[in-house]
Scaffold this active site. Sequence first.
Site, mmCIF file in Angstrom:
data_model
loop_
_atom_site.group_PDB
_atom_site.id
_atom_site.type_symbol
_atom_site.label_atom_id
_atom_site.label_comp_id
_atom_site.label_asym_id
_atom_site.label_seq_id
_atom_site.Cartn_x
_atom_site.Cartn_y
_atom_site.Cartn_z
ATOM 1 N N ASP A 188 2.977 -0.961 11.627
ATOM 2 C CA ASP A 188 2.630 -1.760 10.561
ATOM 3 C C ASP A 188 1.186 -2.167 10.686
ATOM 4 O O ASP A 188 0.655 -3.128 11.645
ATOM 5 C CB ASP A 188 3.488 -2.705 10.080
ATOM 6 C CG ASP A 188 3.339 -3.446 8.739
ATOM 7 O OD1 ASP A 188 3.345 -3.020 7.900
ATOM 8 O OD2 ASP A 188 2.727 -4.638 8.897
ATOM 9 N N GLU A 203 0.442 3.004 10.426
ATOM 10 C CA GLU A 203 0.166 2.683 8.653
ATOM 11 C C GLU A 203 -1.222 2.338 8.468
ATOM 12 O O GLU A 203 -1.665 1.208 8.117
ATOM 13 C CB GLU A 203 1.215 1.551 8.107
ATOM 14 C CG GLU A 203 1.098 1.591 6.527
ATOM 15 C CD GLU A 203 1.229 0.292 6.181
ATOM 16 O OE1 GLU A 203 1.681 -0.003 5.155
ATOM 17 O OE2 GLU A 203 1.300 -0.820 7.129
#
Length: 562
Positions: free
Chosen positions: A221, A283
Amino acid sequence: MPIDLTAGVRHKSNFNGEWWRSAVIYQIYPRSFADSNGDGMGDLPGITSRLDSLAALGIDAIWLSPFMRSPQKDAGYDVSDYRDVDPLFGTLDDFDAMVSRAHLLKIRVLVDLVPNHTSDQHDWFQAALKSAPGSAERAFYHFKDGKGQKGELPPNNWLSMFGGPAWTRTTNTDGTPGQWYLHLFDSSQPDLNWENPKVEEAFEEILRFWLDRGVDGFRVDQPHAMAKAAGLPDHPDIERAGAGFIEGEPSPPMWFQESVHPIFRKWRAILDSYPGDRAMCGEAYVLPLSFMALWVRADEFNQTFNFRFLDSEWKPEILFNTINESFTAFDGVGAPSTWVLSNHDIIRHASRMGGLTGRPTASNGIGPNDPQPDRELGLRRARAATLFTLALPGSMYLYQGEELGLPEHTTLEPQYRQDPTFARTNGQRVGRDGCRVPLPWESGAGAANGFNTTGKSWLPQPEIYAAYSRDQQDGVAGSTLELYKHALKLRAELKLGEGSFEWVAEYIGEKSLGFRNGEILVVHNFGHEPISLPAGEVVALSLHGMTSGHALVADQTVWLKI
């Protein structure tokens, strides 16, 4: 504007046997997938109980959004213990059972890792709050003295991506105002200091902990946020603080810093030291794609999300240029392109394509007071977009529920909303809850349509979800679920994910796009009138029973074996 055919690219297969180059990866949002104990929150045993349905769908791997211990201020993206399962979702034994069952079904398991920030309840941050300025404990995070005569102003002008300032001031043990700490997201999510070798060491141990439990890799993330410019200077143009990299200009001080790359090389070496071809997806919201490709060089991430494609409007010129840019950038570093149409942060594409213009695809969402999408139009276009995308070589990410054609919950009332974006903007941005609503499994099986047996649900389903339930579509010719099953089966049999790509000039224009992948011709009709097709076998069609001879009707995609 006419499409420049000279800009068209070709892609040659770069498949070398690695599963992640061509995999279909299914994103599970654990709190909304399946609830085994009836408390209204999805859990790991619930996932295990439904894995057979995913095997029948034909996916290669699952990716689990956060399930680690957390106060749940941001749906688990505020981690308080990276080596444990939050009791909301079960136990480590439940996790092991889920991984074991998935592997038995030949489904690989990727888990979310959130390295940019922790929860403010993490032991590291609590120790930092109790320690003096300049201490080793505070060095785990970004603590700074404030500006102004009494330190009453934030250390710099950075803004939180959830709205408001990116700094919160602490209170000393004697009640006096203290230092400020940085949080690029919610104030309950303090950013870690990745210049500190102790932080690096801690996360390398975390990687090994989950790899030792059998995970096949990680989705990382916000990796582009981890490193900050030395000294944390002001952003020179704060109005575009969340914007991407602009070629020829310095990177924003809170994003895209070069110092992250050695970190990922160390992580990749750790993954490569384990058997079984473990993989890591970033990401990395990094644009343009030529810059993003630097994150997937041979010794860094195996793949990264293609946000250029995700954010593209469903228009021929835009898609033509995006696909060209994707293959050019990723082929240039020997990485696979990834393709995705929906995830837990954006409006579901079955609603996004429902005729609304200027609708954002990020965290703004659609609320009950906004113009509402055309559900029939949105589903028709979404099915066609999915079939078109599944034929592209590379790896495909699916978001839970899209195989049912689920629309966004666009009428969710304010009292149910839990996304911190909603609170931090005083409701000006309704947030991401609309795409995170629990799944309907069996129509009429309680108020939650089989999500559990009690009808409780952390977010309420709209009434229309009953008609989309899996049991209403399984085995039903023409259903969205059967379209996904058929397309995924063909994709595997025809090895489209491993294949090649070239545009077909006669189908490139304002009304259509067409390309070849091996022996398959893929065409989508963007216009209003039917398009003539060459002789061949129709092997997949986005709208059931809607051909007229060899004509392709509007908003339809076909796979034709020629």
